[in-house]
Every structure is written in C-alpha cells, then in structure tokens.
Design a protein around this motif. Structure first.
Motif, PDB file in Angstrom:
ATOM      1  N   LEU A 239       0.869  -1.174   0.000  1.00  0.00           N
ATOM      2  CA  LEU A 239       0.000   0.000   0.000  1.00  0.00           C
ATOM      3  C   LEU A 239       0.906   1.224   0.000  1.00  0.00           C
ATOM      4  CD1 LEU A 239      -2.820   1.380   0.400  1.00  0.00           C
ATOM      5  CD2 LEU A 239      -2.299   1.328   2.849  1.00  0.00           C
ATOM      6  N   THR A 240       0.720   2.095  -0.974  1.00  0.00           N
ATOM      7  CA  THR A 240       1.580   3.260  -1.110  1.00  0.00           C
ATOM      8  C   THR A 240       0.745   4.525  -1.048  1.00  0.00           C
ATOM      9  OG1 THR A 240       3.117   2.023  -2.499  1.00  0.00           O
ATOM     10  CG2 THR A 240       3.269   4.423  -2.582  1.00  0.00           C
ATOM     11  N   ASN A 241       1.155   5.433  -0.193  1.00  0.00           N
ATOM     12  CA  ASN A 241       0.514   6.742  -0.077  1.00  0.00           C
ATOM     13  C   ASN A 241       1.409   7.764  -0.765  1.00  0.00           C
ATOM     14  OD1 ASN A 241      -0.871   9.046   0.605  1.00  0.00           O
ATOM     15  ND2 ASN A 241      -0.718   8.775   2.827  1.00  0.00           N
ATOM     16  N   THR A 242       0.933   8.319  -1.865  1.00  0.00           N
ATOM     17  CA  THR A 242       1.717   9.322  -2.586  1.00  0.00           C
ATOM     18  C   THR A 242       1.796  10.636  -1.823  1.00  0.00           C
ATOM     19  OG1 THR A 242      -0.154  10.251  -3.831  1.00  0.00           O
ATOM     20  CG2 THR A 242       0.964   8.295  -4.765  1.00  0.00           C
ATOM     21  N   ARG A 325       5.123   3.067 -12.639  1.00  0.00           N
ATOM     22  CA  ARG A 325       6.398   2.849 -13.331  1.00  0.00           C
ATOM     23  C   ARG A 325       7.424   2.185 -12.420  1.00  0.00           C
ATOM     24  NH1 ARG A 325       5.490   8.120 -15.311  1.00  0.00           N
ATOM     25  NH2 ARG A 325       7.019   8.930 -13.812  1.00  0.00           N
ATOM     26  N   VAL A 326       7.506   2.664 -11.198  1.00  0.00           N
ATOM     27  CA  VAL A 326       8.494   2.117 -10.258  1.00  0.00           C
ATOM     28  C   VAL A 326       8.215   0.646  -9.980  1.00  0.00           C
ATOM     29  CG1 VAL A 326       9.284   2.212  -7.855  1.00  0.00           C
ATOM     30  CG2 VAL A 326       9.053   4.326  -9.184  1.00  0.00           C
ATOM     31  N   THR A 327       6.962   0.320  -9.722  1.00  0.00           N
ATOM     32  CA  THR A 327       6.648  -1.075  -9.415  1.00  0.00           C
ATOM     33  C   THR A 327       6.777  -1.953 -10.660  1.00  0.00           C
ATOM     34  OG1 THR A 327       4.270  -0.630  -9.707  1.00  0.00           O
ATOM     35  CG2 THR A 327       5.167  -0.478  -7.470  1.00  0.00           C
ATOM     36  N   ALA A 360      13.390  -4.049  -2.291  1.00  0.00           N
ATOM     37  CA  ALA A 360      13.929  -3.119  -3.285  1.00  0.00           C
ATOM     38  C   ALA A 360      12.833  -2.209  -3.818  1.00  0.00           C
ATOM     39  CB  ALA A 360      14.575  -3.897  -4.425  1.00  0.00           C
ATOM     40  N   THR A 361      11.638  -2.760  -4.009  1.00  0.00           N
ATOM     41  CA  THR A 361      10.511  -1.952  -4.476  1.00  0.00           C
ATOM     42  C   THR A 361      10.111  -0.927  -3.431  1.00  0.00           C
ATOM     43  OG1 THR A 361       9.703  -3.868  -5.732  1.00  0.00           O
ATOM     44  CG2 THR A 361       8.168  -2.052  -5.384  1.00  0.00           C
ATOM     45  N   LYS A 362      10.048  -1.332  -2.179  1.00  0.00           N
ATOM     46  CA  LYS A 362       9.701  -0.404  -1.100  1.00  0.00           C
ATOM     47  C   LYS A 362      10.711   0.730  -0.999  1.00  0.00           C
ATOM     48  CE  LYS A 362       8.540  -2.472   2.792  1.00  0.00           C
ATOM     49  NZ  LYS A 362       8.566  -3.491   3.873  1.00  0.00           N
ATOM     50  N   GLN A 363      11.987   0.404  -1.141  1.00  0.00           N
ATOM     51  CA  GLN A 363      13.018   1.440  -1.083  1.00  0.00           C
ATOM     52  C   GLN A 363      12.900   2.409  -2.249  1.00  0.00           C
ATOM     53  OE1 GLN A 363      16.867  -0.465  -0.727  1.00  0.00           O
ATOM     54  NE2 GLN A 363      16.241  -1.658   1.065  1.00  0.00           N
ATOM     55  N   ALA A 364      12.594   1.886  -3.436  1.00  0.00           N
ATOM     56  CA  ALA A 364      12.432   2.753  -4.607  1.00  0.00           C
ATOM     57  C   ALA A 364      11.232   3.680  -4.442  1.00  0.00           C
ATOM     58  CB  ALA A 364      12.277   1.903  -5.866  1.00  0.00           C
ATOM     59  N   LEU A 365      10.161   3.180  -3.851  1.00  0.00           N
ATOM     60  CA  LEU A 365       8.979   4.015  -3.619  1.00  0.00           C
ATOM     61  C   LEU A 365       9.267   5.069  -2.553  1.00  0.00           C
ATOM     62  CD1 LEU A 365       6.250   1.226  -3.724  1.00  0.00           C
ATOM     63  CD2 LEU A 365       6.567   3.046  -5.403  1.00  0.00           C
ATOM     64  N   ALA A 366       9.990   4.675  -1.510  1.00  0.00           N
ATOM     65  CA  ALA A 366      10.356   5.637  -0.471  1.00  0.00           C
ATOM     66  C   ALA A 366      11.240   6.738  -1.044  1.00  0.00           C
ATOM     67  CB  ALA A 366      11.060   4.923   0.678  1.00  0.00           C
ATOM     68  N   ALA A 367      12.097   6.385  -2.008  1.00  0.00           N
ATOM     69  CA  ALA A 367      12.966   7.379  -2.639  1.00  0.00           C
ATOM     70  C   ALA A 367      12.169   8.410  -3.442  1.00  0.00           C
ATOM     71  CB  ALA A 367      13.981   6.682  -3.536  1.00  0.00           C
ATOM     72  N   CYS A 368      10.949   8.044  -3.815  1.00  0.00           N
ATOM     73  CA  CYS A 368      10.058   8.988  -4.514  1.00  0.00           C
ATOM     74  C   CYS A 368       9.349   9.923  -3.538  1.00  0.00           C
ATOM     75  CB  CYS A 368       9.013   8.221  -5.320  1.00  0.00           C
ATOM     76  SG  CYS A 368       9.669   7.170  -6.621  1.00  0.00           S
TER      77      CYS A 368
END
Length: 401
Positions: A239-242, A325-327, A360-368
């Motif tokens: 679950l990602t909160n932008t 895109r990231v996922t 790795a996906t979670k880290q990439a999303l956090a970097a956004c």
C-alpha cells in the motif's frame, strides 16, 4: 458493567476495483486492509470519561456527573438504516439505548464518532443507561485522511467496545483464546451504531467503510446494496501513499462531466470497469477454493486494465503514474485505490515473490517521497483480543500502554 480491560481492533479498507464506476450504478469491490485501528477501554473510579489519541497527541476528559442523557429515538425511526451484508431490516430494538451530551462541550453518543483527526470533536461512548467512568485509548496504523476508512475503523472499534462494556452484546472472548469475533447478530448491531458515527463525520456515507471494518474480508457494493463475498483469500500487497492531496468531490464531478460530454466513450469505460470487478470477484472465489499461480496473473492483468481505464476517466495523477512505473520496473502491477488524483495505490505481491525484490521496491517508492506499507487485504473484521495478546505489539509500535 465493565470490570476488566477490553481490547478491540478493526481494519481499514481499500477499493480493489470499481472506484468512480460505482457512482454510476456499477459494482465496486471493497476489501479489508490489514492495517488496523486499536482501542483499549479500561474501567476507572475517578468519575471521568477520558479519551486519549496518542497518534495525534490529543487527550480529553469529561466529568461523568456533567453528562446528560439525550433521546436517540432517531435510531428507531428506520430513516437511516445501516447498510451491511444482506441489510436485514430486523435490527434489535434500541429504545432504551441512550446517547449523551456534555453541557457545555462536545456531543457524546455511541456512533457519534470523530474520525481519527477529532476534527468534529466528537466521540461515542454512550450505549449504557448510565455512563461509567472509563479510560478510552485509541491508536491506529492507518494514516488519516488517505481514503483508507480510518474514521469507520474508529467508529466500529468504539461501538463494539461500548456495546460489550454495557452488556448489550456478549464478550466473545473465552478463556485461553487470544482473539475472537462476535456473532452475526451482534455484528449487525455494531455496524448500525458505527454507521451513525460515519453519518456525523461524513453527512451521507455509503456505509461501505463501516461494513468492511465490521465484517472484514471483501464486500460487493452496488447502488446501496452491500453483500459479503463468501470466500476471500488474503492477498499480500504494498500500500503506497503518494501524499498528494486531492478533492474526491472534484474528481467525481470531473468523471460526471466527462460522461456528459462524451457519453459514447465514457459509458463503455464504466461498463468495462464493471466487468473487471465481476471477473475479479469470480477469480477471488476460485482462489479461495483452489488457488493456482495463474490466478495471480489474471489479477495482475485486471489491475493493469483498470488503472488504464481510470486514467481515461481523468482521475489519474503524475504521482500515480510514477508509482506504476516504479513497481513495473520490479515486475509488479499497481493501480490507484479510491478517488485517485493522488492519494493511495495498491500493488499486488505474488506468493512466489522473493522478499529482496519486495524490499527493493519499497526502497524505490520511499525514494520517490512516498510512504509504503507491506500488508494484506481480505483481513478479518472487528475483533476482541485478550489483554496480553497485543501487549508486545503495542509497546514496540507505539509505546502507549
């Protein structure tokens, strides 16, 4: 009357498929999110009712002697039924159930719930004929204002705890059992009171959020009718909160305007979204009885198609495109959930997915700049826990008890 601590939890929710199409009479699938709100209700002897919301640093207390009873005959009139699975008309009578008002000060009534933000300065402690002295502490894993049903989870927890404390429903927890749930009849009563809290907060809610928090699993919603999916697998998701704010009202109006302007284009899109919801419901039923790897591939295709449809309806956002895109770069499939225009998205995690890829996906999303949680959908609804079953979780996560 209450003689021991009660510990209750209920889940938030996400829309799996059908957002926006549901406004136009199509099916939406809402699923319980295993990020939960927790409530501890503890008897006191200090003559006060205390409310503590440590997540947001709010504490309030009222003298029991200053509380006055108010009539709740509106609950008997049937003007505001509580939608739920089957929506049975024969809720037990609540003629002697009272609500309470602090004079002067905020109104207190069971089902007059505040949302986690307490923006209405309401909470709901009044199913009892006489209000006891209580300490109520509520904390949540749900971010408020993100379209994840935080206010409904609050209302359901409070309704369940107070109805149990006042012996309007039995405590379902037995000795040596760590977690238990109420009977169907009791859940109907909990849901009815929680719906009143949602009405105070939102004015004219659909009833979906409180129903999901009450029953858990997955619900099918169409034109005011709510029914439970009989068999629902628990699916792992991100679950990602932008954290991009949006106006649900403006987004809904935008889809309506697009439908008026391009009816021959938009109506087929809504019909297609409806078909996606129906196919997903079918696949979930198959997964519950005979899970197979190819079913996850179908769910991923449905996620991709629905996300494209939602973009075509005009409710996408650059942040959600970035999320997808990231996922996708990590071989995963995502879609917005809720109103769109920012807000939250969900990403399906296949059971064969390696944990290092998830990290790795979670880290990439956090970097956004996004907030990201690894959790599940199809979680159980409102539940009673033993006083010790969540002690470690609470102390480690929040340090409030």
């Amino acid at each position: 009357m209450l003689s021991k601590v009660l510990l209750v939890s209920s889940p938030g929710k996400v829309i799996l498929h059908g957002e926006h199409a549901v406004v136009h009479g199509k099916v939406a699938l809402a699923v319980a999110l295993n990020l939960r709100t927790f409530l501890r209700l503890q008897p006191q002897s200090n003559g006060k009712v205390s409310l503590n919301l440590p997540n947001i640093g709010v504490t309030q207390a009222w003298d029991v002697a200053r509380l006055q009873l108010l009539d709740t005959s509106f609950m008997e009139q049937g003007d505001f039924p509580a939608p739920g699975p089957g929506n049975p008309p024969d809720f037990r009578k609540l003629g002697q159930t009272q609500s309470l008002n602090l004079v002067p000060g905020p109104r207190l009534s069971l089902g007059t719930s505040p949302s986690v933000l307490v923006r209405e300065s309401h909470f709901a402690p009044a199913c009892c004929r006489a209000l006891p002295s209580l300490d109520i502490t509520v904390w949540s894993e749900l971010p408020p204002g993100a379209g994840l049903g935080s206010s409904a989870a609050y209302s359901v927890c409070l309704a369940a705890a107070l109805l149990t404390a006042c012996e309007d429903i039995p405590n379902p927890l037995e000795d040596s059992v760590h977690t238990s749930r109420w009977s169907e009849e009791d859940l109907q009563l909990i849901n009815k009171w929680a719906f009143q809290g949602e009405r105070v907060i939102h004015g004219n809610p659909s009833g979906v959020d409180n129903a999901v928090s009450t029953w858990g699993g997955a619900l099918r919603y169409q034109q005011g009718k709510i029914s439970s999916l009989d068999r629902t697998p628990a699916l792992q998701i991100l679950l990602t909160n932008t954290k991009v704010p949006r106006s649900t009202k403006a987004l809904v109006a935008g889809v309506r305007n697009r439908l008026i302007k391009f009816p021959d284009i938009v109506e087929p899109l809504l019909t297609s979204v409806d078909a996606i919801s129906a196919e997903c419901e079918h696949v979930l039923g198959e997964m519950a009885s005979a899970p197979a790897p190819e079913q996850y591939l179908v769910l991923e295709e449905l996620i991709d198609m629905n996300q494209h449809h939602l973009n075509a309806l005009g409710v996408g956002h650059a942040s959600l495109d970035q999320l997808c895109r990231v996922t996708a770069a990590h071989g995963l499939h995502s879609k917005l959930t809720g109103a769109g225009g920012g807000g939250c998205g969900i990403t399906l995690l296949r059971p064969d997915l390696e944990q290092d890829k998830v990290e790795a996906t979670k880290q990439a999303l956090a970097a956004c700049g996004f907030d990201c949680w690894e959790t599940s959908i199809g979680a159980p609804g409102v539940s009673m826990h033993s006083a010790t079953s969540l002690e470690g979780h609470v102390r480690q996560g929040l340090g409030i008890l």
